[in-house]
Design an enzyme around this catalytic site. Sequence first.
Site, PDB file in Angstrom:
ATOM      1  N   CYS A 194       0.543  -0.814  -0.405  1.00 52.47           N
ATOM      2  CA  CYS A 194      -0.507  -0.145   0.528  1.00 52.47           C
ATOM      3  C   CYS A 194       1.135   1.220  -0.321  1.00 52.47           C
ATOM      4  O   CYS A 194       1.068   1.684  -0.993  1.00 52.47           O
ATOM      5  CB  CYS A 194      -0.905  -0.064   1.196  1.00 52.47           C
ATOM      6  N   HIS A 228      -3.553  -5.053   1.817  1.00 55.24           N
ATOM      7  CA  HIS A 228      -2.591  -6.029   3.006  1.00 55.24           C
ATOM      8  C   HIS A 228      -2.220  -6.530   3.749  1.00 55.24           C
ATOM      9  O   HIS A 228      -3.211  -7.425   4.309  1.00 55.24           O
ATOM     10  CB  HIS A 228      -3.076  -5.337   3.931  1.00 55.24           C
ATOM     11  N   GLU A 270      -0.796  -8.590   5.539  1.00 57.23           N
ATOM     12  CA  GLU A 270      -0.530  -8.782   7.090  1.00 57.23           C
ATOM     13  C   GLU A 270      -1.477  -8.873   8.047  1.00 57.23           C
ATOM     14  O   GLU A 270      -1.325  -8.685   8.392  1.00 57.23           O
ATOM     15  CB  GLU A 270       0.670  -7.651   7.425  1.00 57.23           C
TER      16      GLU A 270
HETATM   17  N1  GLN Z   1      -3.441   6.563   1.155  1.00 57.38           N
HETATM   18  C1  GLN Z   1      -2.095   6.147   1.227  1.00 57.38           C
HETATM   19  C2  GLN Z   1      -1.122   6.568   0.723  1.00 57.38           C
HETATM   20  O1  GLN Z   1      -0.752   7.459  -0.188  1.00 57.38           O
HETATM   21  C3  GLN Z   1      -2.296   4.309   1.354  1.00 57.38           C
HETATM   22  C4  GLN Z   1      -2.947   4.346   2.001  1.00 57.38           C
HETATM   23  C5  GLN Z   1      -2.684   2.241   3.180  1.00 57.38           C
HETATM   24  O2  GLN Z   1      -0.864   2.355   3.117  1.00 57.38           O
HETATM   25  N2  GLN Z   1      -3.491   1.675   3.501  1.00 57.38           N
HETATM   26  O3  GLN Z   1      -0.008   6.740   1.566  1.00 57.38           O
END
Ligand code: GLN
Length: 201
Positions: A81, A179, A181
């Site tokens: 992410c 994610h 994890e």
């Molecule tokens: N929207 C977040 C960002 O721009 C990422 C979100 C996440 O890691 N769950 O970093």
Amino acid sequence: MSAPRVGVLGLQGDVREHLAALTGVGADAVRVRRGIELDHVDALVIPGGESTTIGKLLVTFDLLEPLQKRVRDGMPVFGSCAGMILLADRVLDGTADQVGVGGLDITVRRNAFGRQVESFEGDVGFAGLDEPVHAVFIRAPWVEDFGPDVQPLARVGDGQAAGRIVAVRQGTLLATSFHPELTGDLRVHQLFVSMVKEQLR
Ligand code: GLN
């Protein structure tokens, strides 16, 4: 071979969950917050969180350049992410001062699934895994474009985002929009640790 030492960048985000998942697949998992700690890991996970915040903290903690150097030198890195955003060479909908690590020849769009959709879950097929992965997306990016050395590993199956790329690999770099994890399914961490072992061989 002894267990590979895999760091989790511990500046912000879901650090503990990655440490637990890595331990669960037999890695020697350690939190990384300082340059000296980065020097002593075989590989690194950049967790989810907020990419702009983690980027700023990388600068504050004098970790940005050492990390960029390790990536160039071939250290395996898994970004999930926000971690995917930090590894991307190009970011759409970033902030003007957004700092990244780079190395992964992809263009990501931040918060790509739409502002109103804070999070959703769905099963995605994942190259090399027999059963789909249950993917949790939280204000997640997707991959809009990628270079010739990048292998897309997973795409959203249905809904408005159908076909969007949500996992990629390029050599020693692995990234997911979602994610792994958070679900107790350790197969993506398993894949990453096998990439690390491969690199150490
Ligand atoms: N929207 C977040 C960002 O721009 C990422 C979100 C996440 O890691 N769950 O970093």
